[in-house]
Design a protein around this motif. Structure first.
Motif, PDB file in Angstrom:
ATOM      1  N   TYR A 112       3.385   9.488  -6.459  1.00 47.95           N
ATOM      2  CA  TYR A 112       3.758   8.314  -7.238  1.00 47.95           C
ATOM      3  C   TYR A 112       5.162   8.474  -7.827  1.00 47.95           C
ATOM      4  CZ  TYR A 112       4.473   4.923 -10.788  1.00 47.95           C
ATOM      5  OH  TYR A 112       5.061   3.933 -11.536  1.00 47.95           O
ATOM      6  N   GLN A 113       5.511   9.678  -8.264  1.00 49.25           N
ATOM      7  CA  GLN A 113       6.832   9.915  -8.842  1.00 49.25           C
ATOM      8  C   GLN A 113       7.938   9.611  -7.826  1.00 49.25           C
ATOM      9  OE1 GLN A 113       4.165  11.977  -9.336  1.00 49.25           O
ATOM     10  NE2 GLN A 113       3.930  11.256 -11.455  1.00 49.25           N
ATOM     11  N   ASP A 114       7.715   9.985  -6.571  1.00 48.13           N
ATOM     12  CA  ASP A 114       8.678   9.669  -5.509  1.00 48.13           C
ATOM     13  C   ASP A 114       8.814   8.158  -5.347  1.00 48.13           C
ATOM     14  OD1 ASP A 114       9.067  12.424  -4.839  1.00 48.13           O
ATOM     15  OD2 ASP A 114       7.211  12.367  -3.668  1.00 48.13           O
ATOM     16  N   TYR A 115       7.680   7.507  -5.313  1.00 48.76           N
ATOM     17  CA  TYR A 115       7.660   6.042  -5.165  1.00 48.76           C
ATOM     18  C   TYR A 115       8.377   5.361  -6.328  1.00 48.76           C
ATOM     19  CZ  TYR A 115       5.502   1.392  -5.652  1.00 48.76           C
ATOM     20  OH  TYR A 115       5.275   0.052  -5.835  1.00 48.76           O
ATOM     21  N   SER A 116       8.086   5.796  -7.542  1.00 46.15           N
ATOM     22  CA  SER A 116       8.703   5.204  -8.721  1.00 46.15           C
ATOM     23  C   SER A 116      10.218   5.364  -8.699  1.00 46.15           C
ATOM     24  CB  SER A 116       8.120   5.841  -9.991  1.00 46.15           C
ATOM     25  OG  SER A 116       8.685   5.266 -11.154  1.00 46.15           O
ATOM     26  N   ARG A 117      10.687   6.527  -8.256  1.00 44.35           N
ATOM     27  CA  ARG A 117      12.134   6.741  -8.154  1.00 44.35           C
ATOM     28  C   ARG A 117      12.753   5.786  -7.126  1.00 44.35           C
ATOM     29  NH1 ARG A 117      10.808  12.260  -9.098  1.00 44.35           N
ATOM     30  NH2 ARG A 117      10.510  12.652  -6.862  1.00 44.35           N
ATOM     31  N   GLU A 118      12.064   5.587  -6.015  1.00 46.26           N
ATOM     32  CA  GLU A 118      12.591   4.693  -4.987  1.00 46.26           C
ATOM     33  C   GLU A 118      12.657   3.252  -5.492  1.00 46.26           C
ATOM     34  OE1 GLU A 118      10.381   5.190  -1.376  1.00 46.26           O
ATOM     35  OE2 GLU A 118      11.121   7.217  -1.024  1.00 46.26           O
ATOM     36  N   GLU A 148       0.821  -1.211   0.000  1.00 43.31           N
ATOM     37  CA  GLU A 148       0.000   0.000   0.000  1.00 43.31           C
ATOM     38  C   GLU A 148       0.860   1.268   0.000  1.00 43.31           C
ATOM     39  OE1 GLU A 148      -2.991  -0.222   3.049  1.00 43.31           O
ATOM     40  OE2 GLU A 148      -3.596  -2.245   2.492  1.00 43.31           O
ATOM     41  N   PRO A 149       1.756   1.411  -0.967  1.00 38.66           N
ATOM     42  CA  PRO A 149       2.658   2.570  -0.970  1.00 38.66           C
ATOM     43  C   PRO A 149       1.936   3.899  -1.149  1.00 38.66           C
ATOM     44  CG  PRO A 149       2.778   1.409  -3.069  1.00 38.66           C
ATOM     45  CD  PRO A 149       1.974   0.543  -2.149  1.00 38.66           C
ATOM     46  N   GLU A 150       0.716   3.865  -1.664  1.00 43.86           N
ATOM     47  CA  GLU A 150      -0.013   5.121  -1.844  1.00 43.86           C
ATOM     48  C   GLU A 150      -0.364   5.783  -0.513  1.00 43.86           C
ATOM     49  OE1 GLU A 150      -3.504   2.091  -2.029  1.00 43.86           O
ATOM     50  OE2 GLU A 150      -1.319   2.116  -2.003  1.00 43.86           O
ATOM     51  N   HIS A 151      -0.230   5.026   0.583  1.00 44.18           N
ATOM     52  CA  HIS A 151      -0.514   5.581   1.914  1.00 44.18           C
ATOM     53  C   HIS A 151       0.751   5.977   2.677  1.00 44.18           C
ATOM     54  CE1 HIS A 151      -4.603   4.516   1.218  1.00 44.18           C
ATOM     55  NE2 HIS A 151      -4.429   3.218   1.315  1.00 44.18           N
ATOM     56  N   TYR A 152       1.913   5.874   2.053  1.00 42.33           N
ATOM     57  CA  TYR A 152       3.161   6.177   2.765  1.00 42.33           C
ATOM     58  C   TYR A 152       3.222   7.624   3.243  1.00 42.33           C
ATOM     59  CZ  TYR A 152       5.841   1.852   2.185  1.00 42.33           C
ATOM     60  OH  TYR A 152       6.324   0.570   2.297  1.00 42.33           O
ATOM     61  N   GLY A 153       2.559   8.533   2.537  1.00 42.60           N
ATOM     62  CA  GLY A 153       2.572   9.939   2.930  1.00 42.60           C
ATOM     63  C   GLY A 153       1.873  10.202   4.254  1.00 42.60           C
ATOM     64  N   LYS A 154       1.139   9.213   4.765  1.00 38.10           N
ATOM     65  CA  LYS A 154       0.447   9.381   6.048  1.00 38.10           C
ATOM     66  C   LYS A 154       1.360   9.077   7.235  1.00 38.10           C
ATOM     67  CE  LYS A 154      -4.051   8.042   4.107  1.00 38.10           C
ATOM     68  NZ  LYS A 154      -5.141   7.034   4.157  1.00 38.10           N
ATOM     69  N   THR A 155       2.378   8.237   7.006  1.00 41.80           N
ATOM     70  CA  THR A 155       3.203   7.806   8.140  1.00 41.80           C
ATOM     71  C   THR A 155       4.696   7.734   7.821  1.00 41.80           C
ATOM     72  OG1 THR A 155       2.691   5.522   7.512  1.00 41.80           O
ATOM     73  CG2 THR A 155       1.401   6.481   9.315  1.00 41.80           C
ATOM     74  N   PRO A 199      -4.402   5.343 -10.511  1.00 42.53           N
ATOM     75  CA  PRO A 199      -3.260   6.030 -11.127  1.00 42.53           C
ATOM     76  C   PRO A 199      -1.906   5.464 -10.696  1.00 42.53           C
ATOM     77  CG  PRO A 199      -4.916   7.631 -10.492  1.00 42.53           C
ATOM     78  CD  PRO A 199      -5.357   6.315  -9.930  1.00 42.53           C
ATOM     79  N   TRP A 200      -1.767   5.076  -9.437  1.00 39.69           N
ATOM     80  CA  TRP A 200      -0.514   4.454  -8.983  1.00 39.69           C
ATOM     81  C   TRP A 200      -0.318   3.109  -9.671  1.00 39.69           C
ATOM     82  CZ3 TRP A 200       2.708   5.413  -4.295  1.00 39.69           C
ATOM     83  CH2 TRP A 200       2.576   6.743  -3.844  1.00 39.69           C
ATOM     84  N   PHE A 201      -1.383   2.341  -9.777  1.00 41.54           N
ATOM     85  CA  PHE A 201      -1.318   1.025 -10.427  1.00 41.54           C
ATOM     86  C   PHE A 201      -0.923   1.178 -11.885  1.00 41.54           C
ATOM     87  CE2 PHE A 201      -3.088  -2.559 -12.735  1.00 41.54           C
ATOM     88  CZ  PHE A 201      -2.855  -3.653 -11.908  1.00 41.54           C
ATOM     89  N   ALA A 202      -1.583   2.104 -12.586  1.00 39.17           N
ATOM     90  CA  ALA A 202      -1.294   2.322 -14.004  1.00 39.17           C
ATOM     91  C   ALA A 202       0.133   2.831 -14.220  1.00 39.17           C
ATOM     92  CB  ALA A 202      -2.302   3.313 -14.583  1.00 39.17           C
ATOM     93  N   GLY A 203       0.600   3.700 -13.322  1.00 40.07           N
ATOM     94  CA  GLY A 203       1.961   4.210 -13.425  1.00 40.07           C
ATOM     95  C   GLY A 203       2.988   3.108 -13.232  1.00 40.07           C
ATOM     96  N   PHE A 204       2.752   2.229 -12.274  1.00 37.38           N
ATOM     97  CA  PHE A 204       3.657   1.114 -12.010  1.00 37.38           C
ATOM     98  C   PHE A 204       3.725   0.177 -13.214  1.00 37.38           C
ATOM     99  CE2 PHE A 204       4.878  -2.874  -9.828  1.00 37.38           C
ATOM    100  CZ  PHE A 204       5.954  -2.433  -9.091  1.00 37.38           C
ATOM    101  N   LEU A 205       2.580  -0.092 -13.790  1.00 34.07           N
ATOM    102  CA  LEU A 205       2.497  -0.948 -14.970  1.00 34.07           C
ATOM    103  C   LEU A 205       3.256  -0.327 -16.144  1.00 34.07           C
ATOM    104  CD1 LEU A 205       1.073  -3.576 -15.888  1.00 34.07           C
ATOM    105  CD2 LEU A 205      -0.906  -2.186 -16.505  1.00 34.07           C
ATOM    106  N   ARG A 206       3.174   0.979 -16.270  1.00 37.02           N
ATOM    107  CA  ARG A 206       3.863   1.707 -17.351  1.00 37.02           C
ATOM    108  C   ARG A 206       5.379   1.757 -17.133  1.00 37.02           C
ATOM    109  NH1 ARG A 206       2.197   6.770 -16.106  1.00 37.02           N
ATOM    110  NH2 ARG A 206       4.090   6.982 -14.852  1.00 37.02           N
TER     111      ARG A 206
END
Length: 205
Positions: free
Chosen positions: A103-109, A88-95, A136-143
């Motif tokens: 998503y761009q931060d996640y993709s770089r990591e 659930e990386p889309e929730h990382y900004g909460k904690t 959008p996160w799912f589609a970005g990861f797939l791309r």
């Protein structure tokens, strides 16, 4: 019977591989080593199940992940079907990250993890992103990671532990879980994800 067991969920963010970078880690009970990895894959082989192996992204330590991945591949062989980096990386900004974590931060990591892992790991069968409902996160990861992906993953929670009224359709019972109403709801939620994965020729789970 056979199946797939996913070792991940929220605990993947606090479980660390025993390495030089974790020798001073305060919570030693959350460390795993080659012993636990060996036991995990012995269990998987005995049961006939294959494994989705979660790796810690919360710590943002790609060297640690590379060590764990190498040990898992050595112990697991073909029993290991994929690594899922984060849950659930889309929730990382909460904690676990700044509030504006995108998503761009996640993709770089993820890209950084793969770059560090490749010299140490012969193959990196990747799955993910392990999101709940964020398309959008799912589609970005797939791309962004089509060459590494062997499976795409997402999950949702059709019932609610907080529902206390048995008349509530989200009350946690087997009957509610298997009801046509619940099935129609989760099929609708995952449909867009499933179609996108199918169009890319990548299995969806």
């Amino acid at each position: 019977g056979g199946g797939v067991v996913r070792f991940g969920r929220n605990y993947v963010k606090i479980t660390r591989w025993e390495s030089e970078s974790t020798k001073s880690f305060s919570n030693q009970k959350s460390l795993i080593s080659t012993r636990e990895i060996s036991e995990l894959y012995q269990f998987a082989r005995s049961s006939g199940w294959t494994v989705i192996h979660g790796l810690n992204l919360g710590a943002n330590d790609p060297q640690m992940a590379a060590g764990e991945a190498a040990a898992a591949l050595e112990a697991g062989g073909e029993t290991l079907i994929a690594f899922e980096i984060a849950n659930e990386p889309e929730h990382y900004g909460k904690t676990w990250r700044p509030a504006d974590y995108s998503y761009q931060d996640y993709s770089r990591e993820i890209s950084n993890y793969l770059e560090v892992m490749r010299p140490k790991v012969a193959r990196i069968p990747l799955c993910g992103p392990g999101t709940t409902s964020n398309f959008p996160w799912f589609a970005g990861f797939l791309r962004d990671f089509p060459d590494d992906l062997v499976i795409t993953t997402r999950h949702n929670y059709p019932l609610a532990a907080a529902a206390t009224d048995p008349a509530n359709p989200r009350f946690a019972t087997i009957e509610n879980l298997l009801s046509p109403t619940t099935a129609a709801e989760w099929r609708k939620l995952i449909g867009q994800h499933q179609q996108a994965s199918k169009a890319a020729g990548i299995p969806f789970r």
